[in-house]
Scaffold this motif. Structure first.
Motif, short mmCIF file in Angstrom:
data_model
loop_
_atom_site.label_atom_id
_atom_site.label_comp_id
_atom_site.label_asym_id
_atom_site.label_seq_id
_atom_site.Cartn_x
_atom_site.Cartn_y
_atom_site.Cartn_z
N GLN A 1 -31.76 -22.10 16.17
CA GLN A 1 -32.79 -22.04 15.14
C GLN A 1 -33.51 -20.69 15.15
N ASN A 2 -33.36 -19.93 16.20
CA ASN A 2 -33.96 -18.61 16.28
C ASN A 2 -32.96 -17.65 16.95
N ALA A 3 -31.84 -17.47 16.28
CA ALA A 3 -30.73 -16.70 16.86
C ALA A 3 -31.09 -15.24 17.10
N TYR A 4 -31.93 -14.65 16.27
CA TYR A 4 -32.29 -13.24 16.44
C TYR A 4 -32.98 -13.02 17.78
N ILE A 5 -33.94 -13.85 18.11
CA ILE A 5 -34.66 -13.71 19.38
C ILE A 5 -33.75 -14.03 20.55
N GLU A 6 -32.91 -15.04 20.41
CA GLU A 6 -31.99 -15.39 21.49
C GLU A 6 -31.03 -14.23 21.78
N ARG A 7 -30.56 -13.55 20.76
CA ARG A 7 -29.66 -12.41 20.93
C ARG A 7 -30.40 -11.27 21.63
N TYR A 8 -31.63 -11.01 21.23
CA TYR A 8 -32.42 -9.97 21.86
C TYR A 8 -32.68 -10.30 23.32
N ASN A 9 -33.04 -11.54 23.61
CA ASN A 9 -33.29 -11.95 24.99
C ASN A 9 -32.05 -11.77 25.85
N ARG A 10 -30.88 -12.09 25.28
CA ARG A 10 -29.63 -11.90 26.03
C ARG A 10 -29.41 -10.42 26.34
N SER A 11 -29.70 -9.56 25.38
CA SER A 11 -29.56 -8.11 25.60
C SER A 11 -30.51 -7.64 26.69
N VAL A 12 -31.75 -8.10 26.65
CA VAL A 12 -32.74 -7.69 27.66
C VAL A 12 -32.28 -8.13 29.05
N ARG A 13 -31.85 -9.37 29.18
CA ARG A 13 -31.41 -9.85 30.49
C ARG A 13 -30.17 -9.12 30.98
N GLY A 14 -29.17 -8.96 30.13
CA GLY A 14 -27.90 -8.38 30.54
C GLY A 14 -27.92 -6.89 30.73
N GLU A 15 -28.64 -6.17 29.89
CA GLU A 15 -28.61 -4.71 29.92
C GLU A 15 -29.76 -4.08 30.70
N TRP A 16 -30.78 -4.85 31.00
CA TRP A 16 -31.92 -4.23 31.66
C TRP A 16 -32.45 -5.03 32.84
N LEU A 17 -32.88 -6.23 32.60
CA LEU A 17 -33.60 -7.00 33.62
C LEU A 17 -32.77 -7.32 34.85
N SER A 18 -31.51 -7.69 34.67
CA SER A 18 -30.69 -8.09 35.81
C SER A 18 -30.10 -6.90 36.57
N GLN A 19 -30.34 -5.69 36.09
CA GLN A 19 -29.75 -4.52 36.74
C GLN A 19 -30.71 -3.74 37.64
N TYR A 20 -31.96 -4.13 37.68
CA TYR A 20 -32.94 -3.38 38.45
C TYR A 20 -33.75 -4.31 39.37
N ILE A 21 -34.22 -3.74 40.46
CA ILE A 21 -35.16 -4.42 41.35
C ILE A 21 -36.46 -3.63 41.27
N PHE A 22 -37.52 -4.29 40.88
CA PHE A 22 -38.79 -3.61 40.67
C PHE A 22 -39.73 -3.86 41.84
N GLU A 23 -40.44 -2.81 42.23
CA GLU A 23 -41.41 -2.89 43.32
C GLU A 23 -42.80 -3.23 42.79
N THR A 24 -43.11 -2.77 41.58
CA THR A 24 -44.44 -3.00 41.01
C THR A 24 -44.31 -3.40 39.54
N ILE A 25 -45.37 -3.97 39.00
CA ILE A 25 -45.43 -4.33 37.59
C ILE A 25 -45.37 -3.06 36.73
N LYS A 26 -46.06 -2.03 37.15
CA LYS A 26 -46.08 -0.76 36.41
C LYS A 26 -44.67 -0.18 36.30
N GLU A 27 -43.91 -0.25 37.37
CA GLU A 27 -42.53 0.23 37.36
C GLU A 27 -41.69 -0.57 36.35
N ALA A 28 -41.87 -1.87 36.32
CA ALA A 28 -41.15 -2.72 35.37
C ALA A 28 -41.56 -2.39 33.93
#
Length: 71
Positions: free
Chosen positions: A11-38
């Motif tokens: 029902q909200n495919a645009y946001i789901e596609r964006y969330n998948r991109s964020v998780r796959g291309e950015w979030l799962s590839q880094y380990i952050f030490e601080t919130i500011k770094e993230a």
């Protein structure tokens, strides 16, 4: 504001596609030490996503170029 039903991401495919991109291309590839770094890394990724990465669904151009040509 209309909410999507639980268990119905289509029902909200645009946001789901964006969330998948964020998780796959950015979030799962880094380990952050601080919130500011993230936050800094997120801003950098978002700029690249909108300004350098071609989007095949809009003819292989970037979203920024598409926005400029539409105006």
């Amino acid at each position: 504001m209309a909410y999507i039903q639980p268990g119905k991401p289509q029902q909200n495919a645009y946001i789901e596609r964006y969330n998948r991109s964020v998780r796959g291309e950015w979030l799962s590839q880094y380990i952050f030490e601080t919130i500011k770094e993230a936050q800094n890394q997120a801003s950098e990724w978002l700029w690249t996503y909108n300004n350098e990465r071609p989007d095949m669904s809009i003819g292989g151009i970037t979203p920024t170029i598409k926005l400029k040509t539409a105006a």
